[in-house]
Design an enzyme around this catalytic site. Structure first.
Site, PDB file in Angstrom:
ATOM      1  N   LEU A  42       0.822  -1.211   0.000  1.00 29.98           N
ATOM      2  CA  LEU A  42       0.000   0.000   0.000  1.00 29.98           C
ATOM      3  C   LEU A  42       0.860   1.266   0.000  1.00 29.98           C
ATOM      4  CD1 LEU A  42      -2.883   1.164   0.196  1.00 29.98           C
ATOM      5  CD2 LEU A  42      -2.623   1.115   2.685  1.00 29.98           C
ATOM      6  N   ASP A  43       0.595   2.126  -0.996  1.00 26.52           N
ATOM      7  CA  ASP A  43       1.251   3.433  -1.117  1.00 26.52           C
ATOM      8  C   ASP A  43       2.768   3.326  -1.247  1.00 26.52           C
ATOM      9  OD1 ASP A  43      -1.241   4.632  -0.901  1.00 26.52           O
ATOM     10  OD2 ASP A  43      -1.058   4.965   1.256  1.00 26.52           O
ATOM     11  N   GLU A  44       3.262   2.195  -1.762  1.00 27.08           N
ATOM     12  CA  GLU A  44       4.705   1.998  -1.899  1.00 27.08           C
ATOM     13  C   GLU A  44       5.138   1.895  -3.358  1.00 27.08           C
ATOM     14  OE1 GLU A  44       6.979   1.938   0.415  1.00 27.08           O
ATOM     15  OE2 GLU A  44       5.905   1.676   2.302  1.00 27.08           O
TER      16      GLU A  44
END
Length: 284
Positions: free
Chosen positions: A227-229
């Site tokens: 997530l969000d990486e």
């Protein structure tokens, strides 16, 4: 300057002679280079190149590819060639916030974004009328813990049916499953309402305000199971001060989000983004 017909993307281990060999191969097929950009990454030892060129009458990506194969094999190139006259088929996903959606639709209609919007998918009915006004199919897929897996399968089916090239998460406030992220790898762009890697997850503007930040930003990135990486494509910021409220930060951030997402989609659809491990090379 002639408008290019094709774009060639190349990456490989850096070594001498790559540029000359590619240029000679293009010229040997009676093509003319319009623009060339390249980058050698000293840290990874990788070489990246983007070439736009005109071709003779009747040339296709397939015919160019056949002529390019000897050079590709000699230098062990990872490469793609794209026809610049072909627009990317994009599916837009949105929840309740429509600022990014509206900007994308406007930019598509005016021709600024080289995309054809195949449909809009949402877990709310809020933007159905907007979609109908544009003549774009609207798919309402409400999400609950009990229906998430089933609705995601319906989403994947629509992506396949519509032959979608790109999925744009225009403030779609649901997390795609790990399996969906893997199935759609490299095809999903998300806009995150903060400057990643800072303030990941939920309510980043409120947390930024609590920390007294002096600027707020937005990040457009490729979606991965982490997530969000995912690899970052574009970012921007706007300045704030001590008198601004959390709502002020949200308002400024929404404007920045629209700008950054459009910039990332444009770069992707013009084939200006290349992956370099967890990072990206974004050619101008």
């Amino acid at each position: 300057m002639a408008k290019p017909d094709f774009v060639l993307l190349v990456s490989c281990v850096d070594r001498k002679g790559i540029v000359a060999a590619i240029a000679n191969s293009i010229a040997a097929q009676d093509c003319n280079i319009v623009h060339n950009a390249q980058f050698g990454d000293a840290d990874s030892g990788r070489f990246f190149m983007r070439v736009t060129f005109t071709g003779p009458a009747g040339m296709t990506t397939e015919s160019f590819g056949r002529g390019f194969l000897p050079v590709a094999a000699a230098f062990d190139l990872q490469w793609q060639v794209h026809d610049l006259s072909v627009k990317q088929r994009a599916l837009i996903m949105v929840s309740k916030g429509g600022h990014c959606l509206n900007d994308l639709l406007y930019r598509a209609v005016t021709g600024y974004l080289p995309i054809e919007v195949t449909s809009i998918v949402s877990n709310h009915e809020v933007w159905r009328r907007r979609a109908e006004h544009e003549g774009i199919p609207y798919h309402y897929l409400p999400i609950t813990p009990a229906t998430k897996a089933e609705q995601e399968q319906r989403l994947l089916a629509r992506i396949e049916e519509q032959q979608v090239d790109l999925i744009i998460l225009a403030r779609y406030m649901q997390v795609l499953s790990d399996s969906a992220c893997r199935a759609l790898q490299g095809k999903v762009i998300n806009i995150h309402h903060s400057s990643l890697p800072a303030f990941k997850g939920a309510r980043p503007y409120h947390r930024a305000w609590e920390r007294g930040v002096k600027m707020v930003g937005a990040t457009a990135h490729y979606v991965t199971p982490d997530l969000d990486e995912g690899p970052i494509i574009a970012q921007d910021v706007s300045m704030v001060d001590h008198a601004d409220t959390a709502d002020d930060l949200i308002a400024q951030g929404q404007e920045t989000e629209s700008r950054v997402l459009t910039r990332a989609v444009k770069a992707h659809c013009e084939h200006r983004v290349m992956l370099n491990g967890q990072r990206t090379v974004v050619f101008k």
